[in-house]
Motif scaffolding. Structure first.
Motif, mmCIF file in Angstrom:
data_model
loop_
_atom_site.group_PDB
_atom_site.id
_atom_site.type_symbol
_atom_site.label_atom_id
_atom_site.label_comp_id
_atom_site.label_asym_id
_atom_site.label_seq_id
_atom_site.Cartn_x
_atom_site.Cartn_y
_atom_site.Cartn_z
ATOM 1 N N LEU A 1 1.123 -1.155 0.095
ATOM 2 C CA LEU A 1 0.160 0.082 -0.347
ATOM 3 C C LEU A 1 0.768 1.254 0.154
ATOM 4 C CD1 LEU A 1 -2.834 0.660 0.517
ATOM 5 C CD2 LEU A 1 -3.053 1.000 2.445
ATOM 6 N N ASN B 1 -6.361 -4.513 9.722
ATOM 7 C CA ASN B 1 -5.964 -3.231 8.634
ATOM 8 C C ASN B 1 -7.497 -2.863 7.177
ATOM 9 O OD1 ASN B 1 -3.451 -3.276 6.610
ATOM 10 N ND2 ASN B 1 -3.394 -5.281 7.252
ATOM 11 N N TYR C 1 0.790 5.727 0.282
ATOM 12 C CA TYR C 1 0.211 6.807 0.621
ATOM 13 C C TYR C 1 0.694 8.342 0.519
ATOM 14 C CZ TYR C 1 1.742 6.290 5.441
ATOM 15 O OH TYR C 1 2.938 5.844 6.453
ATOM 16 N N ALA D 1 -5.058 8.994 7.496
ATOM 17 C CA ALA D 1 -5.810 8.133 8.341
ATOM 18 C C ALA D 1 -5.926 8.529 9.535
ATOM 19 C CB ALA D 1 -4.069 6.389 8.346
ATOM 20 N N ARG E 1 -9.644 7.134 -2.915
ATOM 21 C CA ARG E 1 -9.662 7.561 -1.764
ATOM 22 C C ARG E 1 -10.821 8.511 -2.115
ATOM 23 N NH1 ARG E 1 -3.407 5.929 -0.204
ATOM 24 N NH2 ARG E 1 -3.769 3.176 0.170
ATOM 25 N N CYS F 1 -7.256 -0.656 4.165
ATOM 26 C CA CYS F 1 -7.084 0.225 3.167
ATOM 27 C C CYS F 1 -8.107 0.404 1.785
ATOM 28 C CB CYS F 1 -5.499 -0.050 2.860
ATOM 29 S SG CYS F 1 -5.964 -1.965 2.390
#
Length: 173
Positions: free
Chosen positions: A18, A92, A20, A136, A101, A94
């Motif tokens: 992942l 988790n 970001y 997050a 997103r 995601c």
């Protein structure tokens, strides 16, 4: 988009990476009588990443849900009861594609796992993230989570230097 329960046999052990972007981090600094937390901006936006796998071996009774569109897995959430203290741990959550997103996928996944946690009889939900994962942290706060703890050296002896301090966030049910 639909949210479906994932079968452990089909996904267990599959790895993913992942990525970001972050503009800064929350600096946790020791003081004489505790700690102080303040936001600090990086000179430039920074890409961070981590590797993980579905249904980690350390999870006792994992449950996972995926967000699908036209058969494609857009994101997922995974959690497990912590029976010893009657909490539910989200291990988790995601959304795989950065361009997807902020489109409601994470909110739908979080709502699903919170419902699962409540139905399990857990008293609260907890999760971990890193001080550099500001997006997050903002999302979790929007969903009602608050900071409940941190570990300066959870991942390595250089976590503070790398601005990747583990923080625990929780939400009472």
């Amino acid at each position: 988009m639909e949210i479906l329960k994932l079968e452990q046999k089909a996904y267990a052990g599959q790895k993913f990476t992942l990525h970001y972007m972050t503009n800064g981090y929350y600096d946790i600094v020791r003081t004489d009588f505790g700690f102080q937390i303040e936001y600090k901006q990086f000179d430039n936006p920074t890409e961070m990443s981590f590797e993980d796998c579905f249904f980690g071996e350390w999870l006792e009774e994992p449950v996972a849900f995926g967000a699908f569109e036209s058969g494609q897995l857009l994101g997922y959430v995974e959690g497990t009861p912590e029976r010893w203290n009657n909490r539910y741990r989200i291990s988790n959550i995601c959304v795989f594609d950065n361009t997807r997103r902020h489109c409601g996928i994470g909110t739908a996944l979080m709502s699903t796992i919170l419902r699962e946690a409540k139905e399990s009889g857990a008293r609260m939900v907890v999760l971990e993230t890193q001080t550099c994962n500001e997006n997050a942290i903002a999302f979790y706060r929007k969903m009602g989570f608050e900071l409940i703890g941190f570990d300066l050296y959870a991942y390595s002896n250089s976590d503070p230097k790398r601005h990747e301090i583990r923080i625990e966030m929780g939400k009472k049910l």
